[in-house]
Design a protein around this motif. Structure first.
Motif, PDB file in Angstrom:
ATOM      1  N   LEU A  20       0.867  -1.160   0.000  1.00 24.91           N
ATOM      2  CA  LEU A  20       0.000   0.000   0.000  1.00 24.91           C
ATOM      3  C   LEU A  20       0.896   1.198   0.000  1.00 24.91           C
ATOM      4  O   LEU A  20       1.801   1.266   0.774  1.00 24.91           O
ATOM      5  CB  LEU A  20      -0.804   0.020   1.280  1.00 24.91           C
ATOM      6  N   SER A  21       0.682   2.125  -0.892  1.00 25.16           N
ATOM      7  CA  SER A  21       1.550   3.259  -0.926  1.00 25.16           C
ATOM      8  C   SER A  21       0.773   4.531  -0.839  1.00 25.16           C
ATOM      9  O   SER A  21      -0.090   4.646  -0.048  1.00 25.16           O
ATOM     10  CB  SER A  21       2.364   3.184  -2.076  1.00 25.16           C
ATOM     11  N   ALA A  22       1.090   5.436  -1.636  1.00 22.42           N
ATOM     12  CA  ALA A  22       0.771   6.840  -1.555  1.00 22.42           C
ATOM     13  C   ALA A  22      -0.666   7.173  -1.280  1.00 22.42           C
ATOM     14  O   ALA A  22      -1.534   6.575  -1.788  1.00 22.42           O
ATOM     15  CB  ALA A  22       1.173   7.453  -2.856  1.00 22.42           C
ATOM     16  N   ILE A  23      -0.854   8.194  -0.557  1.00 22.04           N
ATOM     17  CA  ILE A  23      -2.170   8.639  -0.159  1.00 22.04           C
ATOM     18  C   ILE A  23      -2.704   9.575  -1.207  1.00 22.04           C
ATOM     19  O   ILE A  23      -1.999  10.128  -1.975  1.00 22.04           O
ATOM     20  CB  ILE A  23      -2.085   9.375   1.177  1.00 22.04           C
ATOM     21  N   VAL A  24      -4.001   9.745  -1.239  1.00 23.03           N
ATOM     22  CA  VAL A  24      -4.622  10.345  -2.388  1.00 23.03           C
ATOM     23  C   VAL A  24      -5.382  11.591  -2.185  1.00 23.03           C
ATOM     24  O   VAL A  24      -5.528  12.070  -1.118  1.00 23.03           O
ATOM     25  CB  VAL A  24      -5.592   9.366  -2.976  1.00 23.03           C
ATOM     26  N   LEU A  25      -6.044  11.906  -3.368  1.00 22.21           N
ATOM     27  CA  LEU A  25      -6.789  13.128  -3.496  1.00 22.21           C
ATOM     28  C   LEU A  25      -7.428  13.585  -2.201  1.00 22.21           C
ATOM     29  O   LEU A  25      -7.864  14.681  -2.089  1.00 22.21           O
ATOM     30  CB  LEU A  25      -7.863  12.948  -4.547  1.00 22.21           C
ATOM     31  N   CYS A  26      -7.615  12.725  -1.257  1.00 18.09           N
ATOM     32  CA  CYS A  26      -8.036  13.117   0.065  1.00 18.09           C
ATOM     33  C   CYS A  26      -6.940  12.642   1.005  1.00 18.09           C
ATOM     34  O   CYS A  26      -6.295  11.674   0.753  1.00 18.09           O
ATOM     35  CB  CYS A  26      -9.335  12.460   0.414  1.00 18.09           C
ATOM     36  N   SER A  27      -6.731  13.330   2.098  1.00 20.80           N
ATOM     37  CA  SER A  27      -5.624  12.974   2.973  1.00 20.80           C
ATOM     38  C   SER A  27      -6.083  12.007   4.033  1.00 20.80           C
ATOM     39  O   SER A  27      -7.033  12.255   4.739  1.00 20.80           O
ATOM     40  CB  SER A  27      -5.078  14.234   3.639  1.00 20.80           C
ATOM     41  N   CYS A  28      -5.391  10.844   4.095  1.00 16.32           N
ATOM     42  CA  CYS A  28      -5.724   9.836   5.089  1.00 16.32           C
ATOM     43  C   CYS A  28      -4.496   8.986   5.356  1.00 16.32           C
ATOM     44  O   CYS A  28      -3.542   9.025   4.633  1.00 16.32           O
ATOM     45  CB  CYS A  28      -6.835   8.924   4.602  1.00 16.32           C
ATOM     46  N   GLY A  29      -4.564   8.120   6.373  1.00 14.88           N
ATOM     47  CA  GLY A  29      -3.429   7.303   6.731  1.00 14.88           C
ATOM     48  C   GLY A  29      -3.377   6.014   5.960  1.00 14.88           C
ATOM     49  O   GLY A  29      -4.311   5.610   5.308  1.00 14.88           O
ATOM     50  N   GLU A  30      -2.261   5.331   6.049  1.00 18.09           N
ATOM     51  CA  GLU A  30      -2.083   4.067   5.372  1.00 18.09           C
ATOM     52  C   GLU A  30      -2.812   2.973   6.133  1.00 18.09           C
ATOM     53  O   GLU A  30      -3.061   3.059   7.325  1.00 18.09           O
ATOM     54  CB  GLU A  30      -0.599   3.704   5.296  1.00 18.09           C
ATOM     55  N   LYS A  31      -3.129   1.889   5.388  1.00 17.47           N
ATOM     56  CA  LYS A  31      -3.655   0.709   6.057  1.00 17.47           C
ATOM     57  C   LYS A  31      -2.552   0.107   6.929  1.00 17.47           C
ATOM     58  O   LYS A  31      -1.402   0.090   6.562  1.00 17.47           O
ATOM     59  CB  LYS A  31      -4.088  -0.340   5.030  1.00 17.47           C
ATOM     60  N   THR A  32      -2.935  -0.433   8.046  1.00 19.88           N
ATOM     61  CA  THR A  32      -1.947  -1.034   8.923  1.00 19.88           C
ATOM     62  C   THR A  32      -1.899  -2.544   8.758  1.00 19.88           C
ATOM     63  O   THR A  32      -0.977  -3.195   9.186  1.00 19.88           O
ATOM     64  CB  THR A  32      -2.273  -0.707  10.394  1.00 19.88           C
ATOM     65  N   LYS A  33      -2.931  -3.097   8.107  1.00 19.08           N
ATOM     66  CA  LYS A  33      -2.979  -4.541   7.928  1.00 19.08           C
ATOM     67  C   LYS A  33      -3.144  -4.874   6.457  1.00 19.08           C
ATOM     68  O   LYS A  33      -4.093  -4.435   5.817  1.00 19.08           O
ATOM     69  CB  LYS A  33      -4.148  -5.128   8.711  1.00 19.08           C
ATOM     70  N   LYS A  34      -2.235  -5.636   5.913  1.00 17.00           N
ATOM     71  CA  LYS A  34      -2.317  -6.003   4.516  1.00 17.00           C
ATOM     72  C   LYS A  34      -3.315  -7.145   4.335  1.00 17.00           C
ATOM     73  O   LYS A  34      -3.347  -8.083   5.103  1.00 17.00           O
ATOM     74  CB  LYS A  34      -0.950  -6.438   3.978  1.00 17.00           C
ATOM     75  N   ASP A  65     -11.135   3.188   1.596  1.00 17.47           N
ATOM     76  CA  ASP A  65     -10.661   3.055   2.974  1.00 17.47           C
ATOM     77  C   ASP A  65      -9.840   4.256   3.398  1.00 17.47           C
ATOM     78  O   ASP A  65      -9.829   4.627   4.570  1.00 17.47           O
ATOM     79  CB  ASP A  65      -9.816   1.778   3.122  1.00 17.47           C
ATOM     80  N   ASN A  66      -9.122   4.853   2.445  1.00 16.14           N
ATOM     81  CA  ASN A  66      -8.265   5.985   2.788  1.00 16.14           C
ATOM     82  C   ASN A  66      -8.925   7.323   2.498  1.00 16.14           C
ATOM     83  O   ASN A  66      -8.247   8.334   2.398  1.00 16.14           O
ATOM     84  CB  ASN A  66      -6.921   5.887   2.057  1.00 16.14           C
ATOM     85  N   GLY A  67     -10.243   7.326   2.342  1.00 13.79           N
ATOM     86  CA  GLY A  67     -10.949   8.589   2.224  1.00 13.79           C
ATOM     87  C   GLY A  67     -11.780   8.726   0.977  1.00 13.79           C
ATOM     88  O   GLY A  67     -11.999   7.767   0.237  1.00 13.79           O
ATOM     89  N   GLU A  92     -14.097   0.744  -5.198  1.00 11.41           N
ATOM     90  CA  GLU A  92     -14.097   1.161  -3.799  1.00 11.41           C
ATOM     91  C   GLU A  92     -13.712   0.042  -2.836  1.00 11.41           C
ATOM     92  O   GLU A  92     -13.355   0.305  -1.686  1.00 11.41           O
ATOM     93  CB  GLU A  92     -15.477   1.700  -3.421  1.00 11.41           C
ATOM     94  N   HIS A  93     -13.785  -1.211  -3.310  1.00 20.22           N
ATOM     95  CA  HIS A  93     -13.522  -2.351  -2.421  1.00 20.22           C
ATOM     96  C   HIS A  93     -12.378  -3.234  -2.903  1.00 20.22           C
ATOM     97  O   HIS A  93     -12.260  -4.388  -2.477  1.00 20.22           O
ATOM     98  CB  HIS A  93     -14.805  -3.174  -2.259  1.00 20.22           C
ATOM     99  N   ASN A  94     -11.523  -2.695  -3.782  1.00 16.59           N
ATOM    100  CA  ASN A  94     -10.350  -3.441  -4.271  1.00 16.59           C
ATOM    101  C   ASN A  94     -10.723  -4.829  -4.789  1.00 16.59           C
ATOM    102  O   ASN A  94     -10.101  -5.839  -4.449  1.00 16.59           O
ATOM    103  CB  ASN A  94      -9.297  -3.578  -3.156  1.00 16.59           C
ATOM    104  N   LYS A  95     -11.724  -4.854  -5.679  1.00 17.91           N
ATOM    105  CA  LYS A  95     -12.208  -6.120  -6.209  1.00 17.91           C
ATOM    106  C   LYS A  95     -12.231  -6.123  -7.739  1.00 17.91           C
ATOM    107  O   LYS A  95     -12.345  -5.080  -8.371  1.00 17.91           O
ATOM    108  CB  LYS A  95     -13.639  -6.402  -5.730  1.00 17.91           C
ATOM    109  N   ILE A 112      -5.586   5.291  -9.163  1.00 17.27           N
ATOM    110  CA  ILE A 112      -6.021   6.668  -9.388  1.00 17.27           C
ATOM    111  C   ILE A 112      -6.447   7.343  -8.096  1.00 17.27           C
ATOM    112  O   ILE A 112      -6.164   8.529  -7.877  1.00 17.27           O
ATOM    113  CB  ILE A 112      -7.150   6.694 -10.442  1.00 17.27           C
ATOM    114  N   ASN A 113      -7.098   6.633  -7.218  1.00 13.02           N
ATOM    115  CA  ASN A 113      -7.546   7.236  -5.959  1.00 13.02           C
ATOM    116  C   ASN A 113      -6.402   7.516  -4.989  1.00 13.02           C
ATOM    117  O   ASN A 113      -6.572   8.255  -4.020  1.00 13.02           O
ATOM    118  CB  ASN A 113      -8.569   6.330  -5.267  1.00 13.02           C
ATOM    119  N   GLU A 114      -5.245   6.944  -5.240  1.00 16.77           N
ATOM    120  CA  GLU A 114      -4.115   7.132  -4.327  1.00 16.77           C
ATOM    121  C   GLU A 114      -3.226   8.310  -4.701  1.00 16.77           C
ATOM    122  O   GLU A 114      -2.431   8.773  -3.889  1.00 16.77           O
ATOM    123  CB  GLU A 114      -3.237   5.874  -4.313  1.00 16.77           C
TER     124      GLU A 114
END
Length: 357
Positions: free
Chosen positions: A8-22, A219-221, A296-299, A338-340
């Protein structure tokens, strides 16, 4: 090729934290063969945001990169499926245009999609850069993959293409001699006659081609954008064209016979199919399954011929599955992320992956 290790990398068009669990990838075993299957990285593009991928009948792989920012070094590449290396296609010269330069007829400006069909490569150039109004008439560059020669250019004239058009993707209808496009900027479908080169706009501003939402939620916004008709897929067995707004949850279809005719208006022929997740690209396999992402759900989901919506793959190996292509029993997809993306992307890896069906 390497099995994918999700990150999981860069945060996106909205500012939020990274996932902590892969998340571990989940794969639908119903579509798997008896052999052990894996998700594989076909190519990695560090700092270059890939959106489209297509694989020709002979296994040649092509990808494209829209000019959503300055400094995009190439618009179209051919990818070596053995080692993931890539070279500009068909040559460096057609890929050398940069934002701010004079627009010339045979230069790639803003390529959004590449589609290989029967040993022909169609390169869809929006003629838009930085999401701004079109600089020139959108066009499709047509290459003969036997010789790699440019054999035709279809021009979409002003009037059919609007100033705010963003011609997003295409499908070739051999039966009717047409090419169909989605316009994710102005909203609507375009129909181009392969022989005459003439085109028309249909279903402009129709609810089926317009966005239902002005954002998507991850998940990140929140990703704030209004994107109209985007995904497109051709059902050649039932002669229907399917399409979907990107920021929306409704899948629609229309008979290709209607699109190919001079009937006007045609809005009464639009068929609502099903509520789905918000997708980007779409594609049918030869069994009649329609693959489409749930962004939106990584599917990556698929709609069966009986109308059941199932999940093929989910988890961190799916990061905005933008475009699909099917070749030799594998589904190829791009991770466009794109969202990131926000600001600098030089350290972000964008990939083409494949999974056995």
């Amino acid at each position: 090729m390497k099995k994918i290790v999700a990150l999981l990398s860069a945060i996106v068009l909205c500012s939020c934290g990274e996932k902590t669990k892969k998340e571990q990838p989940k794969v639908d075993s119903n579509l798997q063969s008896e052999a052990v299957q894996s998700i594989e990285e076909v190519a990695i593009f560090k700092g270059q945001q890939v959106t489209g991928v297509t694989v020709s009948d002979k296994g040649r792989i092509f990808a494209n990169f829209p000019r959503w920012r300055k400094g995009v070094p190439f618009s179209v590449v051919e990818v070596n499926g053995k080692d993931g290396s890539y070279t500009p296609y068909p040559n460096k010269e057609m890929n050398m245009w940069e934002i701010g330069e004079e627009v010339t007829p045979n230069a790639f400006v803003g390529v959004q999609s590449v589609v290989a069909f029967e040993n022909i490569l169609y390169v869809l150039d929006t003629r838009s850069a930085l999401f701004e109004p079109i600089l020139d008439e959108p066009r499709v560059f047509v290459f003969n993959l036997e010789t790699d020669a440019l054999v035709n250019i279809y021009i979409i004239p002003k009037g059919v293409a609007k100033p705010n058009s963003y011609i997003n993707d295409l499908r070739v209808d051999k039966k009717n001699g047409k090419i169909y496009f989605t316009d994710s900027g102005a909203g609507g479908l375009l129909v181009l006659d392969i022989v005459s080169g003439k085109s028309k706009r249909v279903l402009g501003d129709h609810p089926s081609t317009m966005a239902e939402m002005d954002h998507l939620t991850f998940d990140n916004g929140q990703w704030n954008n209004t994107i109209n008709s985007d995904g497109i897929a051709l059902d050649t067995k039932n002669n229907k064209l399917y399409y979907h707004a990107l920021t929306g949850y409704s899948l629609y279809a229309i008979d290709t016979e209607v699109l190919a005719s001079d009937k006007n208006p045609i809005h009464t022929e639009v068929q609502f199919i099903k509520k789905t997740g918000a997708p980007d690209g779409m594609i049918f396999d030869d069994k009649g399954n329609l693959y489409l992402a749930d962004l939106e759900h990584n599917k990556i989901n698929y709609l069966t011929p009986s109308g059941d919506l199932k999940t093929l793959l989910e988890g961190d190996v799916v990061k905005w599955a933008d475009t699909f292509s099917i070749y030799n029993g594998f589904l190829y997809y791009t991770n466009s992320r794109i969202n990131e993306v926000k600001g600098e992307i030089s350290e972000i890896e964008f990939t083409i992956n494949k999974i056995a069906l």
